[in-house]
Design a protein around this motif. Structure first.
Motif, PDB file in Angstrom:
ATOM      1  N   VAL A 293       0.813  -1.225   0.037  1.00 55.79           N
ATOM      2  CA  VAL A 293       0.178  -0.018  -0.083  1.00 55.79           C
ATOM      3  C   VAL A 293       0.943   1.178   0.088  1.00 55.79           C
ATOM      4  CG1 VAL A 293      -1.499   1.447   1.223  1.00 55.79           C
ATOM      5  CG2 VAL A 293      -2.045  -0.963   1.025  1.00 55.79           C
ATOM      6  N   PRO A 294       1.864   1.460   0.997  1.00 54.28           N
ATOM      7  CA  PRO A 294       2.780   2.755   0.960  1.00 54.28           C
ATOM      8  C   PRO A 294       3.387   2.765  -0.651  1.00 54.28           C
ATOM      9  CG  PRO A 294       3.086   1.344   2.549  1.00 54.28           C
ATOM     10  CD  PRO A 294       2.522   0.431   1.847  1.00 54.28           C
ATOM     11  N   LEU A 295       3.738   1.801  -1.368  1.00 54.15           N
ATOM     12  CA  LEU A 295       4.232   2.128  -2.525  1.00 54.15           C
ATOM     13  C   LEU A 295       3.445   2.637  -3.507  1.00 54.15           C
ATOM     14  CD1 LEU A 295       7.003  -1.189  -2.506  1.00 54.15           C
ATOM     15  CD2 LEU A 295       7.484   1.510  -2.746  1.00 54.15           C
ATOM     16  N   VAL A 296       2.462   2.068  -3.573  1.00 46.87           N
ATOM     17  CA  VAL A 296       1.250   2.361  -4.636  1.00 46.87           C
ATOM     18  C   VAL A 296       0.610   3.753  -4.402  1.00 46.87           C
ATOM     19  CG1 VAL A 296       0.546  -0.066  -5.575  1.00 46.87           C
ATOM     20  CG2 VAL A 296      -0.636   1.312  -3.691  1.00 46.87           C
ATOM     21  N   SER A 297       0.942   4.194  -3.003  1.00 47.52           N
ATOM     22  CA  SER A 297       0.232   5.357  -2.527  1.00 47.52           C
ATOM     23  C   SER A 297       1.225   6.416  -3.033  1.00 47.52           C
ATOM     24  CB  SER A 297       0.230   5.346  -0.815  1.00 47.52           C
ATOM     25  OG  SER A 297      -0.848   4.305  -0.493  1.00 47.52           O
ATOM     26  N   ILE A 298       2.471   6.423  -3.313  1.00 47.59           N
ATOM     27  CA  ILE A 298       3.315   7.536  -3.786  1.00 47.59           C
ATOM     28  C   ILE A 298       2.707   8.324  -5.120  1.00 47.59           C
ATOM     29  CG2 ILE A 298       5.555   8.227  -4.548  1.00 47.59           C
ATOM     30  CD1 ILE A 298       6.650   5.938  -2.842  1.00 47.59           C
ATOM     31  N   PRO A 299       2.444   7.633  -5.983  1.00 46.99           N
ATOM     32  CA  PRO A 299       1.775   8.397  -7.176  1.00 46.99           C
ATOM     33  C   PRO A 299       0.413   8.683  -6.773  1.00 46.99           C
ATOM     34  CG  PRO A 299       2.164   5.841  -7.630  1.00 46.99           C
ATOM     35  CD  PRO A 299       2.872   6.106  -6.513  1.00 46.99           C
ATOM     36  N   LEU A 300      -0.475   7.894  -6.100  1.00 49.81           N
ATOM     37  CA  LEU A 300      -1.641   8.197  -5.686  1.00 49.81           C
ATOM     38  C   LEU A 300      -1.535   9.736  -4.719  1.00 49.81           C
ATOM     39  CD1 LEU A 300      -3.335   5.120  -4.699  1.00 49.81           C
ATOM     40  CD2 LEU A 300      -3.605   6.197  -6.947  1.00 49.81           C
ATOM     41  N   ALA A 301      -0.625   9.928  -4.002  1.00 51.44           N
ATOM     42  CA  ALA A 301      -0.526  11.157  -3.458  1.00 51.44           C
ATOM     43  C   ALA A 301      -0.429  12.286  -4.410  1.00 51.44           C
ATOM     44  CB  ALA A 301       0.861  11.108  -2.426  1.00 51.44           C
ATOM     45  N   MET A 302       0.314  11.884  -5.608  1.00 51.54           N
ATOM     46  CA  MET A 302       0.289  13.197  -6.517  1.00 51.54           C
ATOM     47  C   MET A 302      -0.794  13.358  -7.041  1.00 51.54           C
ATOM     48  SD  MET A 302       4.365  12.352  -8.291  1.00 51.54           S
ATOM     49  CE  MET A 302       4.166  10.480  -8.043  1.00 51.54           C
ATOM     50  N   ALA A 303      -1.950  12.529  -7.297  1.00 48.49           N
ATOM     51  CA  ALA A 303      -3.044  12.668  -7.975  1.00 48.49           C
ATOM     52  C   ALA A 303      -3.980  13.419  -7.094  1.00 48.49           C
ATOM     53  CB  ALA A 303      -3.731  11.270  -8.162  1.00 48.49           C
ATOM     54  N   SER A 304      -3.782  13.053  -5.852  1.00 49.20           N
ATOM     55  CA  SER A 304      -4.362  13.889  -4.696  1.00 49.20           C
ATOM     56  C   SER A 304      -3.794  15.277  -4.592  1.00 49.20           C
ATOM     57  CB  SER A 304      -4.280  13.373  -3.214  1.00 49.20           C
ATOM     58  OG  SER A 304      -4.928  11.929  -3.270  1.00 49.20           O
ATOM     59  N   ALA A 305      -2.809  15.574  -4.904  1.00 51.52           N
ATOM     60  CA  ALA A 305      -2.276  16.609  -4.849  1.00 51.52           C
ATOM     61  C   ALA A 305      -2.536  17.515  -6.006  1.00 51.52           C
ATOM     62  CB  ALA A 305      -0.603  16.864  -4.947  1.00 51.52           C
ATOM     63  N   SER A 306      -2.731  16.918  -7.253  1.00 57.25           N
ATOM     64  CA  SER A 306      -3.329  17.378  -8.291  1.00 57.25           C
ATOM     65  C   SER A 306      -4.991  17.983  -8.082  1.00 57.25           C
ATOM     66  CB  SER A 306      -3.212  16.680  -9.521  1.00 57.25           C
ATOM     67  OG  SER A 306      -1.893  16.361 -10.078  1.00 57.25           O
ATOM     68  N   THR A 307      -5.565  17.298  -7.581  1.00 57.29           N
ATOM     69  CA  THR A 307      -7.019  17.170  -7.068  1.00 57.29           C
ATOM     70  C   THR A 307      -7.088  18.529  -6.272  1.00 57.29           C
ATOM     71  OG1 THR A 307      -7.392  15.142  -7.547  1.00 57.29           O
ATOM     72  CG2 THR A 307      -9.211  16.212  -6.659  1.00 57.29           C
ATOM     73  N   SER A 308      -6.183  18.576  -5.224  1.00 62.49           N
ATOM     74  CA  SER A 308      -6.295  19.671  -4.237  1.00 62.49           C
ATOM     75  C   SER A 308      -6.092  20.986  -5.154  1.00 62.49           C
ATOM     76  CB  SER A 308      -5.379  19.354  -3.219  1.00 62.49           C
ATOM     77  OG  SER A 308      -5.840  18.131  -2.483  1.00 62.49           O
ATOM     78  N   ALA A 309      -5.131  20.989  -5.856  1.00 62.77           N
ATOM     79  CA  ALA A 309      -4.770  22.181  -6.702  1.00 62.77           C
ATOM     80  C   ALA A 309      -5.933  22.385  -7.496  1.00 62.77           C
ATOM     81  CB  ALA A 309      -3.388  21.995  -7.460  1.00 62.77           C
TER      82      ALA A 309
END
Length: 543
Positions: free
Chosen positions: A295-311
């Motif tokens: 989960v932590p490994l696949v969460s790294i790119p998912l965090a970037m998707a969340s960052a794009s969404t927040s922006a």
């Protein structure tokens, strides 16, 4: 797309992405020593406590930055500064009440919420109760600055939070085991997991102190804006709280359903495999591999998707509020393109380099973690797409639509997990991984239909998906060949992995520019586009 709004979106997304990458990398690095200290069973307790904490956090604070940012950004677009600040204060009151109640539920009701055969995770869960209260307050501050389209404070606070989390988690786990359970065994696993969750709280405290400091520095600026406001209508705090509840509640339920799949999956997995005759320690160990390595490994790119969404959300909310739907759709497509530009190569890279990545980052992980990453990396793309599209629906005020879509997806997720575990118990933890992929796929499909209905959005299939995928396949083949060759020569996986990743980045950028025919001007719209253009000029791709 207008240059100003595009630059604003890319800049904010880039800042949050960089912070997310740094935070997630820190999170990965500290899990290696933490895993060695806790052991697989302790990691299982830590995973169960963390999953339930995440669900309670969703209720108390996860949706607060999003809702606060949406409401305030709409007011700022209309230059209603006094009303925006009053909403901020109302959101803070909401956070104190809801965060406090949820923290009490976590502390006193944790035994009921945890699976009956995983009660050893209770001390770790109770240590997280104060963190829930503080996170709610921190969420309001982050949402307030995001509404002002200033992502730097949030980004820095996230990095500071993760650094403190890493340091305290490792030290607290080691100290508690050494002093309270030196004999090892189950008792050591319990106290070690508790030490890991204490670190989470320490990180939130540091993030909250930093955001409070930034707010105090900018308080004069906010007061000047409020003093010159002549547009805001007077609203009582009762009206503001009502508006927040109406706005936050659907987002809470959507986020709850979307993210509680991990908790529901863990609960269902534990119950069914216990019924199938699997021991509690074996269940904890398998779930520990899944939740703390895969989960932590696949969460790294998912965090970037969340960052794009927040922006994206303040931009989309503002455009929707003033009726600029064409500009809104351009920004949605821009966000999706940015997200897929990063997430698709991440998926391919995690797949072809699954074995060395797990071996280098988590030497204590078993072969199970490697196989999970190899088989489940597609979740990066499916879930990142559902994150962005769900964020769009919430930004335009269609929270109930996102809620229904997430609810349907959760039902399908749990049904598929139960069927797989009863029909094929040998699938074990792989069934959890597969059911999560099914969840995100269903959510993607439903969100696409909803966006077409409410915004008439048309996705740029070739630019968004085909071109990054074609470039990523080339990148993946080159990366695998380089790693395999270097490993056979040196027998050192770290060297082969490092060189393969560095070469893969270059190959992907070159392949993408050649296949997509992306110009320098277009590349500037991507995260860190200026640096990418300079590098591509250096190697003569751009002339």
């Amino acid at each position: 797309m207008s240059g100003k709004s595009s630059n604003s979106l890319v800049k904010n997304a880039s800042v949050l992405m960089i912070a997310s990458i740094i935070s997630r990398v820190i999170g990965l690095l500290y899990r290696r020593p933490l895993g060695s200290i806790l052991g697989s069973v302790g990691l299982g307790y830590y995973g169960y406590a963390s999953n339930l904490y995440s669900i309670l956090l969703l209720i108390s604070s996860y949706s607060i930055p999003m809702a606060t940012s949406k409401i305030i950004s709409e007011m700022l677009a209309k230059k209603e500064y006094r009303g925006a600040h009053k909403v901020f204060r109302g959101a803070m009151l909401y956070a104190v009440i809801v965060g406090g109640v949820t923290a009490l539920i976590c502390f006193f009701g944790g035994a009921i919420l945890l699976p009956q055969n995983q009660q050893n995770a209770l001390p770790a869960l109770r240590a997280l109760a104060p963190t829930i209260f503080l996170s709610a307050i921190l969420g309001v501050l982050r949402g307030y600055f995001q509404a002002h389209r200033t992502m730097t404070p949030t980004s820095i606070s996230q990095i500071l939070e993760q650094i403190m989390n890493a340091i305290v988690s490792i030290l607290a786990a080691w100290i508690l085991i050494r002093n309270l359970a030196p004999e090892g065994g189950t008792r050591a696993a319990i106290y070690g997991a508790m030490g890991g969750t204490i670190g989470t709280g320490a990180g939130v405290v540091v993030g909250l102190l930093f955001m409070t400091f930034v707010y105090m520095l900018n308080r004069g600026y906010f007061r000047r804006k409020i003093a010159h406001d002549r547009r805001s209508s007077e609203q009582s705090y009762q009206e503001i709280l009502k508006m927040l509840v109406l706005m936050i509640t659907p987002i809470i339920f959507t986020s709850f359903i979307y993210n509680c799949s991990a908790y529901a999956d863990s609960y269902l997995y534990s119950a069914i495999q216990g019924f199938n005759g699997m021991s509690a320690d074996s269940i904890s160990a398998a779930y520990g591999e899944y939740s703390n390595y895969y989960v932590p490994l696949v969460s790294i790119p998912l965090a970037m998707a969340s960052a794009s969404t927040s922006a994206m959300m303040p931009e989309v909310s503002g455009k929707y509020a003033i009726g600029q739907l064409d500009e809104l759709n351009r920004q949605v497509n821009q966000t999706l393109r940015l997200t897929m530009f990063i997430c698709i190569p991440c998926m391919i890279g995690l797949t072809v380099l699954a074995k060395p990545i797990m071996g280098v980052l988590f030497p204590s992980a078993s072969e199970l973690a490697e196989k999970l990453l190899f088989a489940g990396s597609v979740f990066v793309v499916t879930d990142s797409f559902s994150i962005v599209t769900g964020g769009v629906l919430q930004a335009i005020g269609k929270q109930h639509v996102a809620l229904v879509n997430a609810g349907i997806s959760l039902v399908v997720n749990l049904a598929s997990l139960a069927v797989m575990l009863f029909a094929r118990p040998g699938l074990d933890i792989y069934a959890v991984m597969l059911s999560n992929i099914i969840f995100s796929l269903v959510c993607c499909f439903l969100n696409i239909l909803s966006m077409k209905k409410h915004l008439r959005t048309r996705h740029e299939i070739r630019k968004t998906y085909v071109e990054p995928l074609a470039s990523s396949v080339i990148m993946g083949a080159v990366a695998w060949l380089i790693y395999t060759a270097l490993f056979h020569l040196t027998r050192r996986p770290f060297i082969g992995l490092l060189v393969a990743i560095l070469v893969a980045i270059v190959v992907y950028l070159v392949s993408y520019v050649v296949i997509s025919k992306t110009t320098e001007e277009e590349m500037y719209r991507f995260p860190m586009g200026g640096r990418i253009v300079k590098f591509l000029r250096l190697i003569r791709i751009y002339r």
